[in-house]
Write a protein that holds these residues in place. Structure first.
Motif, PDB file in Angstrom:
ATOM      1  N   GLY A 143       3.099 -13.509 -10.060  1.00 11.89           N
ATOM      2  CA  GLY A 143       3.546 -12.121  -9.983  1.00 11.89           C
ATOM      3  C   GLY A 143       3.804 -11.607  -8.588  1.00 11.89           C
ATOM      4  N   TYR A 144       3.594 -12.461  -7.569  1.00 11.26           N
ATOM      5  CA  TYR A 144       3.714 -11.999  -6.181  1.00 11.26           C
ATOM      6  C   TYR A 144       5.116 -11.494  -5.863  1.00 11.26           C
ATOM      7  N   ALA A 149      -1.338 -11.578  -9.792  1.00  8.84           N
ATOM      8  CA  ALA A 149      -0.564 -10.792  -8.821  1.00  8.84           C
ATOM      9  C   ALA A 149      -0.344 -11.523  -7.503  1.00  8.84           C
ATOM     10  N   LYS A 166       8.890  -4.652  -6.014  1.00  9.01           N
ATOM     11  CA  LYS A 166       8.690  -3.266  -6.438  1.00  9.01           C
ATOM     12  C   LYS A 166       8.171  -2.405  -5.293  1.00  9.01           C
ATOM     13  N   THR A 181       3.953 -12.468 -16.957  1.00  6.35           N
ATOM     14  CA  THR A 181       3.877 -11.536 -15.834  1.00  6.35           C
ATOM     15  C   THR A 181       4.788 -10.334 -16.048  1.00  6.35           C
ATOM     16  N   GLY A 234      12.009  -5.351 -12.144  1.00 11.66           N
ATOM     17  CA  GLY A 234      10.941  -5.579 -13.108  1.00 11.66           C
ATOM     18  C   GLY A 234      11.309  -5.256 -14.526  1.00 11.66           C
ATOM     19  N   PRO A 288       2.376  -7.008 -15.557  1.00  9.92           N
ATOM     20  CA  PRO A 288       2.666  -7.183 -14.125  1.00  9.92           C
ATOM     21  C   PRO A 288       1.443  -7.513 -13.276  1.00  9.92           C
ATOM     22  N   ASP A 289       0.230  -7.187 -13.754  1.00  9.26           N
ATOM     23  CA  ASP A 289      -0.983  -7.461 -12.978  1.00  9.26           C
ATOM     24  C   ASP A 289      -1.484  -8.887 -13.180  1.00  9.26           C
ATOM     25  N   ASN A 318       6.011  -8.131  -7.633  1.00 10.94           N
ATOM     26  CA  ASN A 318       5.194  -7.026  -7.132  1.00 10.94           C
ATOM     27  C   ASN A 318       5.625  -6.609  -5.732  1.00 10.94           C
ATOM     28  N   GLN A 319       5.918  -7.574  -4.881  1.00  9.83           N
ATOM     29  CA  GLN A 319       6.398  -7.255  -3.538  1.00  9.83           C
ATOM     30  C   GLN A 319       7.767  -6.579  -3.592  1.00  9.83           C
TER      31      GLN A 319
END
Length: 382
Positions: A235-236, A231, A242, A223, A337, A227-228, A239-240
């Motif tokens: 990766g949740y 997700a 960021k 991840t 990240g 990063p995708d 991503n949250q």
């Protein structure tokens, strides 16, 4: 000669008033500022309530100040004499976790003491610094180039390292390894050893990837690279984080008005991802100010180490400086990240008792080394 003995004798009989006069307010002040910021952010994490984060953390800080002042004003000889014992106790606690440890968030890392859960892996960091400081403090330059003299320190690292990896807690294990390597560098280990260690680490990477890591740990690294990837699953969190940090802009969305954190989209906002919450509500400026305070602490710890005339105190300061830097470097890199997600709290900021108490004990030891910086010491603590 007589004048030097008199000076040593006076140091041995140092009164509390004299210790107070040597107290480093330059180190104490930024520590208190970060603790205050922590309470402010945790109050917001509780949606404008002292429960369940801010008030319990204040109680832990109160205990932490008791630990800090005891560590600061005790005779430094106490810490020389007890360094190996403290390491042994911390190691024993980690062994106990393996058999009777409390499991939380999928990892067996805590001991349930009834009134609170303790994470021994946080205390072993300080204990290892103390043990290594005592071990290396009275070695001469020739002894520091002989590989046989590094066997015991390597064992001191790997005994807790293997147990912590098995919990699993790769973040703390990585921290222990970096602290030990840093101390090896500081004491003057030959540079070629570090090159050999890097080569061996690269060669061992495939073995660790396929045989030494859990599936979720490999997913976190994947991840990080992509990063995708997953997700909504692995990766949740990142991503949250960021989204939350980016939405803060330069000045932030306002205190207790962070959209991601207040609506509970940001996981673990009170612990590992508290820096993201700070950035969302106070913006880049608030996050940068905290980073500046951390840099201030590192500079003061470096100054304390450089001005300490006894090797034990010097190595304790350097070791704790490495520990503190690794703490916040890994955490901030993770939430932005720049590194894979690992369970490392933000020092003095994240909710929790074990990290806070171990760090305040470390600050107390650094203060102690500064207060006794002119004292001559022997390996027996006499």
């Amino acid at each position: 000669m007589q004048r030097q003995q008199t000076r040593v004798s006076n140091a041995n009989m140092m009164r509390l008033s004299e210790k107070m006069s040597r107290f480093s307010w330059a180190l104490f002040t930024p520590m208190c500022i970060v603790l205050a910021i922590s309470v402010v952010v945790l109050y917001s994490a509780g949606h404008g309530s002292w429960q369940p984060f801010a008030f319990p953390q204040l109680l832990k800080m109160s205990l932490g100040f008791v630990v800090f002042f005891i560590a600061s004003f005790s005779n430094i000889k106490l810490w020389i004499k007890s360094a190996y014992l403290i390491y042994a106790v911390a190691l024993l606690m980690i062994i106990l976790v393996t058999f009777v440890g409390h499991t939380g968030m999928g990892a067996q890392r805590w001991l349930n003491l009834g009134f609170m859960n303790v994470q021994p892996s946080e205390f072993i960091k300080i204990a290892l610094v103390m043990a290594l400081a005592r071990y290396f403090a009275w070695m001469n330059s020739l002894e520091l180039t002989q590989i046989k003299n590094y066997i015991i320190p390597i064992l001191m690292l790997f005994m807790p390292f293997g147990l912590i990896v098995a919990q699993p807690d790769l973040g703390t294990a990585l921290s222990l390894g970096l602290i030990t390597v840093g101390i090896f560098y500081i004491v003057g280990a030959p540079k070629k050893w570090f090159i050999i260690a890097i080569i061996l680490g690269i060669l061992a990477a495939p073995v660790v990837w396929y045989g030494g890591m859990h599936d979720y740990q490999r997913d976190r690294i994947i991840t990080f690279i992509n990063p995708d990837h997953d997700a909504r699953g692995v990766g949740y969190q990142i991503n949250q984080a960021k989204i939350a940090f980016g939405s803060g802009g330069f000045l932030g969305q306002g205190y207790m008005h962070g959209s991601q954190s207040q609506q509970s989209f940001l996981p673990e906002k009170q612990t590992d991802f508290i820096y993201t919450m700070l950035g969302e509500e106070f913006g880049f400026l608030g996050a940068f100010i905290l980073l500046g305070i951390y840099t201030w602490i590192i500079m003061i710890l470096f100054w304390c180490a450089k001005t300490c005339r006894n090797r034990f105190g010097q190595l304790m300061c350097f070791g704790f400086m490495l520990n503190f830097f690794i703490y916040y470097f890994i955490n901030i890199s993770m939430v932005l990240g720049l590194m894979p997600t690992v369970g490392v709290p933000l020092p003095l900021m994240s909710f929790g008792g074990s990290s806070l108490l171990s760090l305040m004990f470390g600050f107390g030891l650094a203060q102690n080394a500064h207060i006794h910086k002119d004292q001559q010491l022997s390996a027996r603590g006499s």
